[in-house]
Design an enzyme around this catalytic site. Structure first.
Site, PDB file in Angstrom:
ATOM      1  N   LYS A  38       4.091 -26.412  38.096  1.00 48.40           N
ATOM      2  CA  LYS A  38       2.918 -26.355  38.982  1.00 48.40           C
ATOM      3  C   LYS A  38       3.289 -26.638  40.433  1.00 48.40           C
ATOM      4  O   LYS A  38       4.054 -27.543  40.719  1.00 48.40           O
ATOM      5  CB  LYS A  38       1.876 -27.381  38.508  1.00 48.40           C
ATOM      6  CG  LYS A  38       0.541 -27.256  39.186  1.00 48.40           C
ATOM      7  CD  LYS A  38      -0.587 -27.519  38.194  1.00 48.40           C
ATOM      8  CE  LYS A  38      -1.938 -27.294  38.811  1.00 48.40           C
ATOM      9  NZ  LYS A  38      -2.185 -25.945  39.307  1.00 48.40           N
ATOM     10  N   ALA A  67      11.869 -27.904  44.067  1.00 49.43           N
ATOM     11  CA  ALA A  67      11.787 -26.868  45.110  1.00 49.43           C
ATOM     12  C   ALA A  67      12.536 -27.306  46.360  1.00 49.43           C
ATOM     13  O   ALA A  67      13.254 -26.522  46.984  1.00 49.43           O
ATOM     14  CB  ALA A  67      10.328 -26.565  45.435  1.00 49.43           C
ATOM     15  N   GLY A 126       7.432 -33.606  40.419  1.00 48.50           N
ATOM     16  CA  GLY A 126       8.714 -33.064  39.945  1.00 48.50           C
ATOM     17  C   GLY A 126       8.999 -31.695  40.514  1.00 48.50           C
ATOM     18  O   GLY A 126      10.128 -31.378  40.904  1.00 48.50           O
ATOM     19  N   CYS A 127       7.971 -30.857  40.582  1.00 48.94           N
ATOM     20  CA  CYS A 127       8.149 -29.483  41.070  1.00 48.94           C
ATOM     21  C   CYS A 127       8.484 -29.476  42.554  1.00 48.94           C
ATOM     22  O   CYS A 127       9.264 -28.649  43.015  1.00 48.94           O
ATOM     23  CB  CYS A 127       6.909 -28.649  40.789  1.00 48.94           C
ATOM     24  SG  CYS A 127       6.586 -28.514  39.013  1.00 48.94           S
ATOM     25  N   THR A 128       7.922 -30.417  43.296  1.00 53.48           N
ATOM     26  CA  THR A 128       8.225 -30.522  44.726  1.00 53.48           C
ATOM     27  C   THR A 128       9.675 -30.955  44.914  1.00 53.48           C
ATOM     28  O   THR A 128      10.399 -30.372  45.727  1.00 53.48           O
ATOM     29  CB  THR A 128       7.249 -31.503  45.403  1.00 53.48           C
ATOM     30  OG1 THR A 128       5.928 -30.984  45.261  1.00 53.48           O
ATOM     31  CG2 THR A 128       7.583 -31.674  46.874  1.00 53.48           C
TER      32      THR A 128
END
Length: 157
Positions: free
Chosen positions: A40, A50, A45-47
């Site tokens: 998402k 990325a 975690g995704c930030t």
């Protein structure tokens, strides 16, 4: 469904990027492609993942590779995420999760004791001939961009 095995042809796809422009795997014939799946936009975690790809992006590109992030979020959501963190690569909107399923990046997850279906944080590297070269069925978000770069440095000749 498991991730495709090394040596298998990479499943073809066409998805809109953060600007709504269609992106196809075939656009990158002759190049290495790092296709990373994440749950998402703009979550912790995704930030981290990325931003680690962002911080390693110039070196990954110098190895002749393109980075594509994929989640089930919309193009508009991707645009906000890319702008907020100055992400230099394209984010693809897999709104029905069809591509995630083709790449084995969709399955049962556990959070707080509940099971649900969702995107499994994972990565496939596709070689210049369009075959799967390497997969990571589970990744450590904070350092994964650096891990992919190290693999490319050793293997992308």
């Amino acid at each position: 469904m498991a991730m495709p095995a090394a040596g298998e042809p990479a499943p073809p796809f066409t998805l809109p990027d953060q600007d709504g422009k269609p992106v196809s795997l075939s656009d990158f014939a002759g190049r290495w492609v790092v296709l990373y799946f994440y749950p998402k936009d703009d979550t912790p975690g995704c930030t981290k993942e990325a931003c680690n790809f962002r911080d390693n992006h110039a070196a990954i590109e110098a190895r002749g590779a393109v980075v594509l992030g994929v989640s089930g979020d919309s193009s508009a959501s991707h645009r906000k995420f890319a702008d907020k963190y100055s992400l230099p690569f394209r984010l693809l909107a897999d709104e029905g999760n069809a591509v995630a399923k083709q790449y084995g990046a969709w399955g049962t997850k556990n959070m707080y004791g509940k099971q649900y279906e969702g995107i499994i944080r994972s990565t496939a590297v596709i070689d210049p001939q369009g075959r799967i070269a390497k997969t990571w069925p589970k990744v450590k978000a904070e350092t994964h961009g650096a891990e992919v770069l190290a693999w490319l440095e050793a293997n992308a000749k």
